[in-house]
Design a protein around this motif. Sequence first.
Motif, PDB file in Angstrom:
ATOM      1  N   LEU A  79      32.795 -19.703  44.019  1.00 45.70           N
ATOM      2  CA  LEU A  79      31.628 -19.946  43.182  1.00 45.70           C
ATOM      3  C   LEU A  79      31.229 -18.594  42.609  1.00 45.70           C
ATOM      4  N   VAL A  80      31.154 -18.481  41.277  1.00 43.34           N
ATOM      5  CA  VAL A  80      30.752 -17.225  40.641  1.00 43.34           C
ATOM      6  C   VAL A  80      29.504 -17.464  39.810  1.00 43.34           C
ATOM      7  N   ILE A  81      28.618 -16.467  39.828  1.00 47.62           N
ATOM      8  CA  ILE A  81      27.303 -16.577  39.215  1.00 47.62           C
ATOM      9  C   ILE A  81      27.184 -15.540  38.095  1.00 47.62           C
ATOM     10  N   GLY A  82      26.773 -15.976  36.913  1.00 50.48           N
ATOM     11  CA  GLY A  82      26.636 -15.082  35.760  1.00 50.48           C
ATOM     12  C   GLY A  82      25.303 -14.343  35.740  1.00 50.48           C
ATOM     13  N   SER A  83      25.055 -13.537  36.761  1.00 53.99           N
ATOM     14  CA  SER A  83      23.770 -12.840  36.863  1.00 53.99           C
ATOM     15  C   SER A  83      23.686 -11.617  35.948  1.00 53.99           C
ATOM     16  N   ASN A  84      24.828 -10.994  35.683  1.00 53.44           N
ATOM     17  CA  ASN A  84      24.899  -9.837  34.781  1.00 53.44           C
ATOM     18  C   ASN A  84      23.918  -8.730  35.170  1.00 53.44           C
ATOM     19  N   SER A  94      31.200 -14.997  31.236  1.00 52.07           N
ATOM     20  CA  SER A  94      30.733 -16.374  31.468  1.00 52.07           C
ATOM     21  C   SER A  94      30.925 -17.235  30.218  1.00 52.07           C
ATOM     22  N   ALA A  95      30.786 -16.632  29.040  1.00 52.86           N
ATOM     23  CA  ALA A  95      31.049 -17.387  27.808  1.00 52.86           C
ATOM     24  C   ALA A  95      32.531 -17.701  27.693  1.00 52.86           C
ATOM     25  N   ARG A 151      24.555 -18.900  34.454  1.00 57.33           N
ATOM     26  CA  ARG A 151      25.674 -19.842  34.445  1.00 57.33           C
ATOM     27  C   ARG A 151      26.375 -19.754  35.804  1.00 57.33           C
ATOM     28  N   ILE A 152      26.747 -20.890  36.324  1.00 58.84           N
ATOM     29  CA  ILE A 152      27.435 -20.968  37.616  1.00 58.84           C
ATOM     30  C   ILE A 152      28.750 -21.702  37.398  1.00 58.84           C
ATOM     31  N   PHE A 153      29.834 -21.128  37.933  1.00 63.69           N
ATOM     32  CA  PHE A 153      31.153 -21.730  37.779  1.00 63.69           C
ATOM     33  C   PHE A 153      31.817 -21.902  39.135  1.00 63.69           C
ATOM     34  N   GLU A 154      32.516 -23.028  39.259  1.00 62.04           N
ATOM     35  CA  GLU A 154      33.372 -23.239  40.415  1.00 62.04           C
ATOM     36  C   GLU A 154      34.800 -23.009  39.951  1.00 62.04           C
ATOM     37  N   LEU A 155      35.509 -22.177  40.702  1.00 67.75           N
ATOM     38  CA  LEU A 155      36.914 -21.898  40.403  1.00 67.75           C
ATOM     39  C   LEU A 155      37.728 -22.503  41.538  1.00 67.75           C
ATOM     40  N   ARG A 156      38.534 -23.488  41.203  1.00 67.72           N
ATOM     41  CA  ARG A 156      39.298 -24.235  42.208  1.00 67.72           C
ATOM     42  C   ARG A 156      40.791 -24.006  41.964  1.00 67.72           C
ATOM     43  N   ARG A 157      41.486 -23.627  43.022  1.00 65.27           N
ATOM     44  CA  ARG A 157      42.935 -23.405  42.895  1.00 65.27           C
ATOM     45  C   ARG A 157      43.614 -24.585  42.224  1.00 65.27           C
TER      46      ARG A 157
END
Length: 159
Positions: A79-84, A94-95, A151-157
């Motif tokens: 899980l990655v968070i676009g806190s910048n 994130s864009a 923005r929050i992203f889930e990165l799944r293998r």
Amino acid sequence: MVSNPLPALARRFAQQRWVMRLAPVVLPLERFVRWVTRGRMGVLDLVGLPSIEVTVAGRKTGVPRTTSLLYVPQGTDFLVIGSNWGSAKHPAWSANLRAASTAMVGHRGERFSVRVTEVTGVERKRAWDLAVEFWPGYEMEYELSGGREFRIFELRRAA
């Protein structure tokens, strides 16, 4: 066996507003550590925190862009968070992730493809709570950003 005190110390420091002003020092240091370790480790890894390198095509140019990020572990997913760093602007990565369905991740010397999903709706609240529990500094960064919704992203293998 003695546990590593550095992750707890890093979490405490990350809740201090002055730490956000260190980005101009930390980012070049991160690139240097990644270069020296051939991508196996970054600054966060040195203090016992989880980090990955995400490579995704630029949304306008198509040129691959690589960014080192703190991640929140979710089993084998990230899980990655676009806190910048608490900036009022969304980070460029994130864009790029928002425009992509896949990306490459470098993690502990291994590189693999991931499926990218932006976390929205009801799931976003759960993901945000999990992220803040893991990295309390996100709340302070949210305040510094003027209330920008990260923005929050889930990165799944990828299979």
